[in-house]
Scaffold this motif. Structure first.
Motif, PDB file in Angstrom:
ATOM      1  N   ILE A  17     -17.284  10.530  11.888  1.00 55.14           N
ATOM      2  CA  ILE A  17     -18.060  10.312  12.123  1.00 55.14           C
ATOM      3  C   ILE A  17     -18.604   8.999  11.061  1.00 55.14           C
ATOM      4  CG2 ILE A  17     -20.866  10.427  11.265  1.00 55.14           C
ATOM      5  CD1 ILE A  17     -20.880  13.422  11.757  1.00 55.14           C
ATOM      6  N   CYS A  18     -19.355   8.062  11.632  1.00 56.63           N
ATOM      7  CA  CYS A  18     -19.461   6.079  10.772  1.00 56.63           C
ATOM      8  C   CYS A  18     -20.078   6.532   9.896  1.00 56.63           C
ATOM      9  CB  CYS A  18     -19.887   5.234  12.207  1.00 56.63           C
ATOM     10  SG  CYS A  18     -19.480   3.822  11.116  1.00 56.63           S
ATOM     11  N   PRO A  19     -19.724   6.104   8.587  1.00 49.34           N
ATOM     12  CA  PRO A  19     -20.969   6.451   7.339  1.00 49.34           C
ATOM     13  C   PRO A  19     -22.051   5.070   7.845  1.00 49.34           C
ATOM     14  CG  PRO A  19     -18.728   5.268   7.213  1.00 49.34           C
ATOM     15  CD  PRO A  19     -18.951   5.585   8.242  1.00 49.34           C
ATOM     16  N   PHE A  20     -22.093   4.538   8.285  1.00 45.78           N
ATOM     17  CA  PHE A  20     -22.575   3.183   8.625  1.00 45.78           C
ATOM     18  C   PHE A  20     -22.938   3.273   9.782  1.00 45.78           C
ATOM     19  CE2 PHE A  20     -18.427   1.536   7.223  1.00 45.78           C
ATOM     20  CZ  PHE A  20     -18.879   0.606   5.852  1.00 45.78           C
ATOM     21  N   CYS A  21     -23.533   3.451  10.883  1.00 51.22           N
ATOM     22  CA  CYS A  21     -24.104   4.361  11.900  1.00 51.22           C
ATOM     23  C   CYS A  21     -24.231   5.624  12.216  1.00 51.22           C
ATOM     24  CB  CYS A  21     -24.042   3.431  12.923  1.00 51.22           C
ATOM     25  SG  CYS A  21     -22.578   3.584  14.587  1.00 51.22           S
ATOM     26  N   GLU A  22     -23.403   6.334  11.863  1.00 52.06           N
ATOM     27  CA  GLU A  22     -23.126   8.310  12.111  1.00 52.06           C
ATOM     28  C   GLU A  22     -22.619   8.237  13.458  1.00 52.06           C
ATOM     29  OE1 GLU A  22     -27.092   9.427  10.175  1.00 52.06           O
ATOM     30  OE2 GLU A  22     -26.043   9.286   7.946  1.00 52.06           O
ATOM     31  N   PHE A  46     -12.555  -0.723  12.373  1.00 55.51           N
ATOM     32  CA  PHE A  46     -13.585  -0.992  12.537  1.00 55.51           C
ATOM     33  C   PHE A  46     -14.016   0.400  13.345  1.00 55.51           C
ATOM     34  CE2 PHE A  46     -14.065  -3.951  16.055  1.00 55.51           C
ATOM     35  CZ  PHE A  46     -12.835  -4.446  15.948  1.00 55.51           C
ATOM     36  N   CYS A  47     -15.383   0.183  13.190  1.00 55.00           N
ATOM     37  CA  CYS A  47     -16.410   1.138  13.965  1.00 55.00           C
ATOM     38  C   CYS A  47     -16.849   0.076  15.062  1.00 55.00           C
ATOM     39  CB  CYS A  47     -17.799   1.031  13.374  1.00 55.00           C
ATOM     40  SG  CYS A  47     -18.385   2.463  14.396  1.00 55.00           S
ATOM     41  N   PRO A  48     -16.450   1.042  16.826  1.00 52.73           N
ATOM     42  CA  PRO A  48     -16.960   0.298  17.525  1.00 52.73           C
ATOM     43  C   PRO A  48     -18.535  -0.063  18.291  1.00 52.73           C
ATOM     44  CG  PRO A  48     -15.528   2.507  18.521  1.00 52.73           C
ATOM     45  CD  PRO A  48     -15.813   2.442  17.258  1.00 52.73           C
ATOM     46  N   TYR A  49     -18.962   1.488  17.641  1.00 50.95           N
ATOM     47  CA  TYR A  49     -20.685   0.583  17.455  1.00 50.95           C
ATOM     48  C   TYR A  49     -21.273  -0.393  17.222  1.00 50.95           C
ATOM     49  CZ  TYR A  49     -19.612   5.152  20.058  1.00 50.95           C
ATOM     50  OH  TYR A  49     -19.155   6.158  20.649  1.00 50.95           O
ATOM     51  N   CYS A  50     -20.861  -0.249  15.417  1.00 47.75           N
ATOM     52  CA  CYS A  50     -21.747  -0.962  14.761  1.00 47.75           C
ATOM     53  C   CYS A  50     -20.632  -2.117  14.260  1.00 47.75           C
ATOM     54  CB  CYS A  50     -22.263  -0.409  13.544  1.00 47.75           C
ATOM     55  SG  CYS A  50     -21.155   0.371  12.531  1.00 47.75           S
ATOM     56  N   SER A  51     -19.191  -2.308  14.630  1.00 45.68           N
ATOM     57  CA  SER A  51     -18.160  -3.230  13.682  1.00 45.68           C
ATOM     58  C   SER A  51     -18.158  -2.612  12.296  1.00 45.68           C
ATOM     59  CB  SER A  51     -18.948  -4.543  14.258  1.00 45.68           C
ATOM     60  OG  SER A  51     -18.815  -4.594  15.909  1.00 45.68           O
TER      61      SER A  51
HETATM   62 ZN    ZN Z   1     -21.012   2.278  13.314  1.00 46.95          ZN
END
Ligand code: ZN
Length: 62
Positions: A17-22, A46-51
């Motif tokens: 789980i992305c720690p930024f956008c969860e 990097f996260c594909p959702y929030c980069s």
């Molecule tokens: Zn993210």
């Protein structure tokens, strides 16, 4: 009758789980930076959702 308010889900593979956008990440993006000749490439995950950058590493692949 007591109702327990959670359920247990068995998964073979756990999605990080992305720690930024969860969001659950079924994949992460990587970007390589650097020449990769002697020092190796810097790999940025990097996260594909929030980069947002999840981590950095080194790749010795040419
Ligand atoms: Zn993210």
């Amino acid at each position: 009758m007591n109702k327990i308010d959670f359920k247990v889900t068995t998964k073979e593979d756990i999605a990080p789980i992305c720690p930024f956008c969860e969001k659950e990440l079924e994949e992460v993006y990587i970007k390589t930076k650097g020449l990769g000749l002697l020092t190796g490439k810097n790999v940025v995950y990097f996260c594909p959702y929030c980069s947002k950058v999840l981590g950095v590493g080194q790749s010795r692949m040419a």
